[in-house]
Design an enzyme around this catalytic site. Structure first.
Site, PDB file in Angstrom:
ATOM      1  NE  ARG A 147      43.185  55.477  35.624  1.00 59.42           N
ATOM      2  CZ  ARG A 147      44.284  54.713  35.395  1.00 59.42           C
ATOM      3  NH1 ARG A 147      45.292  55.298  35.598  1.00 59.42           N
ATOM      4  NH2 ARG A 147      44.227  53.508  35.168  1.00 59.42           N
ATOM      5  CG  ASN A 206      38.146  54.180  31.723  1.00 59.75           C
ATOM      6  OD1 ASN A 206      37.601  53.144  31.468  1.00 59.75           O
ATOM      7  ND2 ASN A 206      39.411  54.626  32.027  1.00 59.75           N
ATOM      8  CD  GLU A 207      40.423  52.767  34.712  1.00 59.23           C
ATOM      9  OE1 GLU A 207      41.163  53.459  34.700  1.00 59.23           O
ATOM     10  OE2 GLU A 207      40.578  51.669  34.305  1.00 59.23           O
ATOM     11  CG  ASP A 208      35.418  59.406  35.759  1.00 57.47           C
ATOM     12  OD1 ASP A 208      36.548  60.300  35.829  1.00 57.47           O
ATOM     13  OD2 ASP A 208      34.944  59.506  34.689  1.00 57.47           O
ATOM     14  NE  ARG A 223      37.151  48.754  32.188  1.00 56.39           N
ATOM     15  CZ  ARG A 223      38.216  49.047  33.484  1.00 56.39           C
ATOM     16  NH1 ARG A 223      38.385  50.359  33.741  1.00 56.39           N
ATOM     17  NH2 ARG A 223      38.772  48.214  34.225  1.00 56.39           N
TER      18      ARG A 223
END
Length: 834
Positions: free
Chosen positions: A400, A436-438, A475
């Protein structure tokens, strides 16, 4: 100052003589490096566990650490220690983010002439500074990789000041991974082991074992490389390489001098080829047979020996585009979950035995795959994955965040190098996760798609340069899904979007958009001990066929479109149905590589203050103290090979309905048939059919009698003994009105701990079994609430589960008063005596 990497000092580089310092369960082997010390010398490594003092807050430098009696009160602690062990999920105040100091006197007795003395950190959060006396010896940024500080020159000074002080800081830092908007607590402290390690003047920093298994898998080529500690080895330094088979037999032995070691073109600077040989008919590593070899390299220089032992496995991994996943040439459906380093009462400072128990529970559930979220985890975790047969996705903590400063980018590259260097020998690792989730709203400095694609491409290239034998993965960053080898989109069917019956359609739609598709993160929150007679009532208003991705801030419990995460009851019953549907779907798709359910164990987060247990992500299959929820047994019924059976509802003490109403009895089992008995009378035999949802057909309709009911199930496997389960419950037929009052009473005492239960009733005293009010427990008198555990029974602020909630009290002296309160309801007191 000289900061060095893990293998230069290797905490696990213990001599055999030091085994008593680090007890190891005899059922497990470890990769031990044997430092052969001079005769009569002390141990070459020592874990520093006791004798520490801790202070939360800032000080004006190391002088004040030892001259602070008038301004600070230090607490005695032992390591590992996390300074968020209590406040990680405090319902009223966010977890502490700032500085914590540790201090301790150390004794240094290096047995080696010209030897080196190293402080080894298995991990510390999140930025660490090391001092001896007033001298600053080391600075390390990042909370999850192993690192070390060479203190040799300092301790060799005449009259050396051996007062050790360590400053940990988990305060906000935009130039450090992971991002502060990550959905997990960025813990602080010395939450992994700290050790003093003694090395001879000449030692090996690293040994790596490279395997090439031929296409028929009946032979492998083994190449052993090694890296020195930075010293210039004498040319006649002798290197002995030994290979030990899984059965303990020595199967290869060879020696060379350092001058004859071949310069190696490896991913790790300064590395040389020490040995290369063929391994005929290797024992292949797999989840069902996790065979492990040992490679021991012994360096002898001027009569002093230093050995490193690394374990490795021989296996092949293939992931053709379009799936499925192949291990050793055969399809293997990856049946996975996830893990954070977090536990009730300890936060990130988990004792080794809790780690072992957790990993065993994951394997006993039947999982063969785990994603270590969202950072490099401890060596013990990886060793257990090797031993238990759990395939691993291990991940860089780029979570993030957009693409930050040059310092931030350098740190990310460094962390990827460290993770691969330290864990490349583990056969369990099959994916290097790049992040993850960038694509998260509110990223710093922005969601700059071009910058994120550029940095992800750089990391992807670097990972392949460091390790050509594994796939990269990512992801949820849809605009960059073409960059990593393996990609998982966001699919949360039945929770953050759509219905769980939309799951297969979502899988098939997303499969067409990437080369190698895997589904990472799916599931549902569940408030432990909350159950439902009608678990689907929360889906009304949710559109079938809707987008099942988690979009925007869908995790929040307000705003946005209708979704079960906002509108559902968060019951274990609904979660079991969702898991059941997903699992039966996954088992039916021959092209599917695999999935990983989010997450095995509840964990803390700063973002979810409004959850039934505040600041806890409750998607675990077990609570934060590893108490299993009912969903754990749903997974066992699909994945476990050991015969099992479970009646749903062990934590559902009161069911409800009309006196003649038919109610569902749910059974989860991997056996082909089961028979249920209600109050001693058989309800008949049912046969397991995975296509018969829910419970694979193992469900019965029956009318309960008012009051006490007894249930028993007997399941019959194909062969072997029957397995059984039983439970009892009350059946309430009275309807309830508007909640009006609490009852609060003691229900148990055990070893000085008093457990009390609050129940919510209407004006006539009827228990309100669907009540989900937020309640708060408070205590007056000499005693302590056992709270901030992040569990359904260990939180002073918690939502009711079926009209009740529990809390425990310790250290009661004299008379105390426990109170339970909730907005718009009268507060109720209960007096207790110790």
């Amino acid at each position: 100052m000289h900061v060095i990497s893990r293998r230069q000092f290797l905490m696990s580089t213990l001599p055999t003589a030091a085994a008593a310092v680090l007890p190891v369960a005899p059922a497990w082997s470890r990769a031990l490096a044997e430092l052969q010390t001079p005769e009569g010398s002390t141990a070459a490594a020592e874990r520093i566990t006791d004798g520490w003092e801790y202070l939360e807050g800032s000080l004006d430098g190391p002088w004040q650490v030892w001259n602070s009696s008038e301004i600070a009160t230090w607490s005695k602690v032992s390591l590992p220690h996390c300074f968020n062990h209590y406040d990680g999920c405090d319902p009223d105040t966010p977890a502490y983010r700032g500085i914590g100091w540790y201090r301790r006197h150390i004794a240094v007795t290096n047995p080696y002439p010209k030897g080196r003395t190293i402080l080894h950190f298995a991990g510390a959060g999140q930025t660490t500074d090391v001092f001896l006396g007033e001298s600053h010896l080391g600075h390390h940024v990042g909370g999850y990789g192993e690192f070390a500080v060479d203190i040799t020159s300092q301790v060799q000074k005449p009259g050396a000041d051996l007062r050790l002080a360590i400053r940990c800081d988990n305060g906000r830092d935009l130039d450090r991974m992971p991002s502060d908007v990550s959905d997990f607590t960025l813990y602080g402290g010395l939450y992994r082991h700290v050790s003093v390690v003694y090395l001879p003047e000449f030692s090996l920093e690293a040994v790596h074992v490279h395997i090439e298994l031929n296409t028929t898998r009946d032979a492998a080529e083994v190449t052993v490389t090694g890296r020195p500690n930075g010293s210039m080895f004498p040319s006649d330094s002798l290197l002995k390489v030994e290979l030990v088979a899984p059965n303990g037999q020595l199967i290869h032995e060879g020696s060379i001098t350092w001058a004859n070691a071949e310069p190696a073109k490896t991913a790790f600077d300064g590395e040389r080829v020490l040995s290369g040989f063929s391994l005929p008919s290797p024992d292949l590593w797999s989840p069902s047979n996790p065979h492990l070899y040992q490679c021991r390299v012994t360096l002898t220089v001027e009569g002093t020996k230093h050995s490193l032992t690394e374990r490795f496995g021989v296996r092949s991994v293939e992931f053709p585009e379009g799936g499925p996943f192949l291990l050793n040439g055969k399809r293997l459906l990856l049946r996975g979950t996830h893990r954070h380093e977090d536990h009730a009462g300890y936060a990130a400072a988990l004792p080794d035995e809790i780690v072992r128990r957790e990993m065993r529970m994951i394997r006993e559930m039947g999982a063969n795959f785990i994603r270590l979220a969202h950072y490099q985890q401890s060596r013990l975790v990886l060793e257990l994955c090797d031993e238990l047969g759990l395939l691993v996705w291990e991940e860089l903590p780029w979570c993030r965040a957009g693409v930050g400063s040059d310092r931030w980018q350098t740190l990310g590259r460094e962390k990827l190098r460290i993770m691969i260097d330290q864990h490349i020998n583990h056969p369990s690792v099959i994916f290097w996760g790049l992040g993850n989730e960038d694509d998260w709203p509110g990223e710093y400095p922005s969601v700059d798609e071009a910058a994120i694609r550029g940095y992800m491409t750089e990391l992807n290239t670097l990972a392949h340069q460091l390790d050509q034998s594994r796939y990269t993965s990512y992801r949820r960053c849809d605009f960059a899904r073409d960059i990593p080898d393996v990609y998982s989109p966001s699919i949360w069917a039945g929770w953050y979007g759509g219905l769980y019956t939309d799951y297969q359609h979502s899988l098939e739609t997303q499969r067409k958009r990437v080369g190698r598709f895997i589904h990472i993160e799916w599931g549902a929150d569940s408030h432990a001990r909350r159950h439902s007679e009608d678990p689907n009532r929360g889906i009304f208003g949710v559109s079938a066929g809707a987008n099942t991705a988690e979009r925007g801030l869908a995790y929040e419990n307000h705003g946005g479109v209708a979704r079960v995460s906002r509108d559902g009851d968060w019951s274990e019953t609904y979660a079991c149905d969702l898991f059941d549907w997903h699992l039966k779907t996954q088992e039916s798709l021959p092209w599917l590589a695999g999935t990983a359910q989010w997450i095995f164990k509840d964990f803390t987060t700063p973002l979810r203050v409004e959850n039934p247990v505040p600041r806890v992500n409750q998607k675990g299959l077990v609570e934060r103290d590893m108490t299993p929820k009912e969903a754990y047994y749903v997974f066992q019924s699909y994945w476990s090979a050991t015969p099992m059976v479970r009646l749903y509802g062990h934590t559902w003490p009161v069911r409800w309905g009309a006196s003649d109403e038919k109610k569902t009895i749910r059974v989860y089992s991997n056996c082909p048939q089961a028979e249920v008995f209600l109050n001693g009378t058989s309800l008949g035999v049912k046969h397991r059919n995975p296509d018969d949802f829910p419970c694979a057909g193992l469900r019965w309709l029956a009318s309960f009698r008012k009051g006490r009911n007894e249930l028993r199930v007997v399941a019959r496997p194909h062969e072997g003994r029957e397995v059984a389960d039983e439970l009892s419950f009350e059946y309430q037929t009275e309807s309830w009105g508007k909640p009006a009052k609490f009852e609060l009473r003691e229900i148990a005492r055990d070893q000085g701990q008093i457990t009390c239960q609050a129940t919510l009733h209407d004006a006539n005293g009827v228990l309100c079994l669907d009540a989900a009010h937020p309640v708060r427990f408070t205590l007056a008198g000499e005693g302590a609430l056992i709270d901030n555990l992040g569990t359904s029974t260990g939180s002073r602020a918690v939502q009711l589960y079926n009209g009740r909630a529990e809390i425990s009290i310790a250290s009661v002296r004299g008379e105390v008063s426990l109170a339970v309160s909730s907005p718009s309801l009268p507060t109720t007191l209960c007096k207790l005596s110790g």
